[in-house]
Design a protein around this motif. Structure first.
Motif, PDB file in Angstrom:
ATOM      1  N   ASP A 103       0.828  -1.217   0.000  1.00 48.51           N
ATOM      2  CA  ASP A 103       0.000   0.000   0.000  1.00 48.51           C
ATOM      3  C   ASP A 103       0.858   1.261   0.000  1.00 48.51           C
ATOM      4  OD1 ASP A 103      -2.292  -1.430  -0.106  1.00 48.51           O
ATOM      5  OD2 ASP A 103      -2.785  -1.258   2.024  1.00 48.51           O
ATOM      6  N   ASN A 106       2.075   1.720  -3.498  1.00 47.29           N
ATOM      7  CA  ASN A 106       0.963   2.163  -4.350  1.00 47.29           C
ATOM      8  C   ASN A 106       0.677   3.650  -4.185  1.00 47.29           C
ATOM      9  OD1 ASN A 106       0.176  -0.190  -5.773  1.00 47.29           O
ATOM     10  ND2 ASN A 106      -0.773  -1.023  -3.932  1.00 47.29           N
ATOM     11  N   ARG A 107       0.756   4.132  -2.960  1.00 47.54           N
ATOM     12  CA  ARG A 107       0.493   5.561  -2.738  1.00 47.54           C
ATOM     13  C   ARG A 107       1.568   6.437  -3.373  1.00 47.54           C
ATOM     14  NH1 ARG A 107      -1.612   3.682   2.356  1.00 47.54           N
ATOM     15  NH2 ARG A 107       0.470   3.797   3.299  1.00 47.54           N
ATOM     16  N   HIS A 110       1.106   5.993  -7.516  1.00 44.34           N
ATOM     17  CA  HIS A 110      -0.169   6.475  -8.058  1.00 44.34           C
ATOM     18  C   HIS A 110      -0.628   5.591  -9.233  1.00 44.34           C
ATOM     19  CE1 HIS A 110       0.170  10.044  -5.563  1.00 44.34           C
ATOM     20  NE2 HIS A 110       1.395  10.227  -6.034  1.00 44.34           N
ATOM     21  N   PHE A 111      -0.716   4.289  -8.984  1.00 39.09           N
ATOM     22  CA  PHE A 111      -1.161   3.364 -10.015  1.00 39.09           C
ATOM     23  C   PHE A 111      -2.657   3.532 -10.276  1.00 39.09           C
ATOM     24  CE2 PHE A 111       2.470   0.570  -8.502  1.00 39.09           C
ATOM     25  CZ  PHE A 111       3.267   0.873  -9.601  1.00 39.09           C
ATOM     26  N   LYS A 113      -6.414   1.743 -11.165  1.00 34.36           N
ATOM     27  CA  LYS A 113      -7.081   0.633 -10.486  1.00 34.36           C
ATOM     28  C   LYS A 113      -6.643  -0.718 -11.046  1.00 34.36           C
ATOM     29  CE  LYS A 113     -11.238   3.092  -9.008  1.00 34.36           C
ATOM     30  NZ  LYS A 113     -12.722   3.135  -9.071  1.00 34.36           N
ATOM     31  N   LYS A 115      -3.735  -1.442 -12.684  1.00 40.97           N
ATOM     32  CA  LYS A 115      -2.350  -1.696 -12.297  1.00 40.97           C
ATOM     33  C   LYS A 115      -2.228  -1.910 -10.790  1.00 40.97           C
ATOM     34  CE  LYS A 115      -0.125   0.767 -16.105  1.00 40.97           C
ATOM     35  NZ  LYS A 115       0.814   1.850 -16.490  1.00 40.97           N
ATOM     36  N   HIS A 116      -3.109  -1.279 -10.035  1.00 42.43           N
ATOM     37  CA  HIS A 116      -3.086  -1.429  -8.578  1.00 42.43           C
ATOM     38  C   HIS A 116      -3.368  -2.880  -8.188  1.00 42.43           C
ATOM     39  CE1 HIS A 116      -3.660  -0.180  -4.369  1.00 42.43           C
ATOM     40  NE2 HIS A 116      -4.671  -1.033  -4.366  1.00 42.43           N
ATOM     41  N   SER A 117      -4.400  -3.486  -8.755  1.00 42.05           N
ATOM     42  CA  SER A 117      -4.739  -4.868  -8.424  1.00 42.05           C
ATOM     43  C   SER A 117      -3.672  -5.847  -8.909  1.00 42.05           C
ATOM     44  CB  SER A 117      -6.098  -5.229  -9.040  1.00 42.05           C
ATOM     45  OG  SER A 117      -6.068  -5.099 -10.452  1.00 42.05           O
ATOM     46  N   ASN A 120      -0.639  -5.612  -6.605  1.00 45.68           N
ATOM     47  CA  ASN A 120      -0.879  -6.299  -5.337  1.00 45.68           C
ATOM     48  C   ASN A 120      -0.743  -7.810  -5.492  1.00 45.68           C
ATOM     49  OD1 ASN A 120      -1.342  -3.902  -3.987  1.00 45.68           O
ATOM     50  ND2 ASN A 120      -3.557  -3.981  -4.284  1.00 45.68           N
TER      51      ASN A 120
END
Length: 339
Positions: A103, A106-107, A110-111, A113, A115-117, A120
């Motif tokens: 997390d 990620n912050r 600034h991925f 949604k 790329k964020h998943s 992770n």
């Protein structure tokens, strides 16, 4: 401009959002129940089944080990309770890695949604693979599988395991079983669920198969690559076990060294490796096509005439630098010529 205060309202207890936000704390409380049960004599017998490895056998000391006796393990139905407890531990570790490592990255990055998943998922798997590879390598060295690979098929069936070998299997099963509730906890998209279920099921199938059929092969297969996996599988199952003396199916002694089982094991390994290579090749081809399409020159668009003073010079000189007949015969040009 007024500063908007953050909402301090928490979702209702046992609601959908409450479980998602606090699932790590809830699972930690459940795990603590089993640990606290070890402190009381009444509940210790039940709790110890979940926390510690079961089916311990102490063998007498041999001439090589004259100072101490060997403590080995076999498997049974009580292992399901142990796997359940360490599945809870895997969920807690998953939440810790997510909150304190992924997390924060990620912050900063600034991925999006999507790329964020993906980040992770890749981050969690990378941490697990790194840990399992180091642990698997340690088992290979300590169990002398590297110095003497014939141990894999010599004296089959391997009814007894060392503590670290059995704990490795229990941890592997616990990790991949914890991936099922994580699909709910991480709010996995519906279109991504079938893909994740496929590789989770494949891992569980092969790990459970190696554990139940007494093939101490997964620690080796996990560390090595796809090609070495096929080579070692054929060497162990196809040649090593095929030359063993005892090739009769016997459930009492745990001997599964028969032709049908060997063919099934080899077929499952080959199909899995081929499927993984097929997915890998398709992924690389898709990336290559996307890269080629991005590098291709853009198609020329038709010029658009913009209104305003800045566009008058362009229109007077025609379209794309060519002189049109309308411009040559315009009333203004004739009037200027006459004057």
């Amino acid at each position: 401009m007024a500063i908007r205060k953050k909402s301090t309202k928490s979702p209702p207890v046992l609601s959908h959002e409450f479980v998602l936000q606090n699932h790590a704390d809830i699972v930690s409380c459940v795990a603590m129940v089993f640990l606290l049960g070890l402190m009381f004599e009444i509940t210790a017998k039940a709790s110890i089944i979940f926390v510690t490895l079961q089916y311990n056998v102490t063998l007498p000391a041999t001439e090589e080990q004259a100072t101490e006796s060997a403590s080995l393990y076999y498997y049974g139905i009580k292992d399901l309770a142990t796997v359940f407890f360490y599945m809870l531990v895997a969920i807690i570790i998953h939440a810790v890695i997510q909150e304190y490592i992924l997390d924060k990255i990620n912050r900063r990055m600034h991925f999006s949604k999507t790329k964020h998943s993906k980040f992770n998922e890749s981050g969690q798997l990378s941490a697990f693979y790194l840990f399992a590879c180091v642990w698997g390598t340690f088992i290979l060295i300590s169990e002398n599988y590297i110095s003497d690979p014939t141990i894999l098929w010599r004296a089959y069936p391997h009814n007894l395991m060392t503590f670290q070998m059995k704990f490795f299997y229990v941890s592997q099963l616990a990790y991949w079983l914890h991936a099922f509730p994580e699909l709910y906890f991480q709010k996995t998209k519906k279109e991504d669920i079938p893909r994740q279920l496929v590789y989770i099921g494949l891992y569980l199938f092969h790990i459970a198969g190696a554990y139940l059929l007494k093939f101490s092969l997964w620690a080796v297969l996990f560390v090595l690559g796809r090609l070495l996996t096929l080579i070692l599988s054929v060497l162990t199952v196809g040649f090593g076990l095929a030359r063993a003396e005892n090739q009769k199916l016997d459930f009492s002694t745990g001997n599964f060294n028969v032709l049908a089982v060997r063919i099934a094991v080899l077929a499952s390994i080959c199909v899995t490796q081929a499927f993984m290579m097929w997915k890998f090749i398709n992924f690389q081809l898709r990336r290559w096509r996307e890269h080629s399409a991005f590098q291709a020159p853009a198609v020329k668009k038709k010029p658009t005439v913009t209104k305003g003073r800045s566009s008058k010079k362009g229109t007077e000189n025609g379209v794309n630098g060519t002189l049109t007949s309308n411009v040559a015969d315009s009333p203004r040009n004739k009037k200027e010529k006459s004057s």
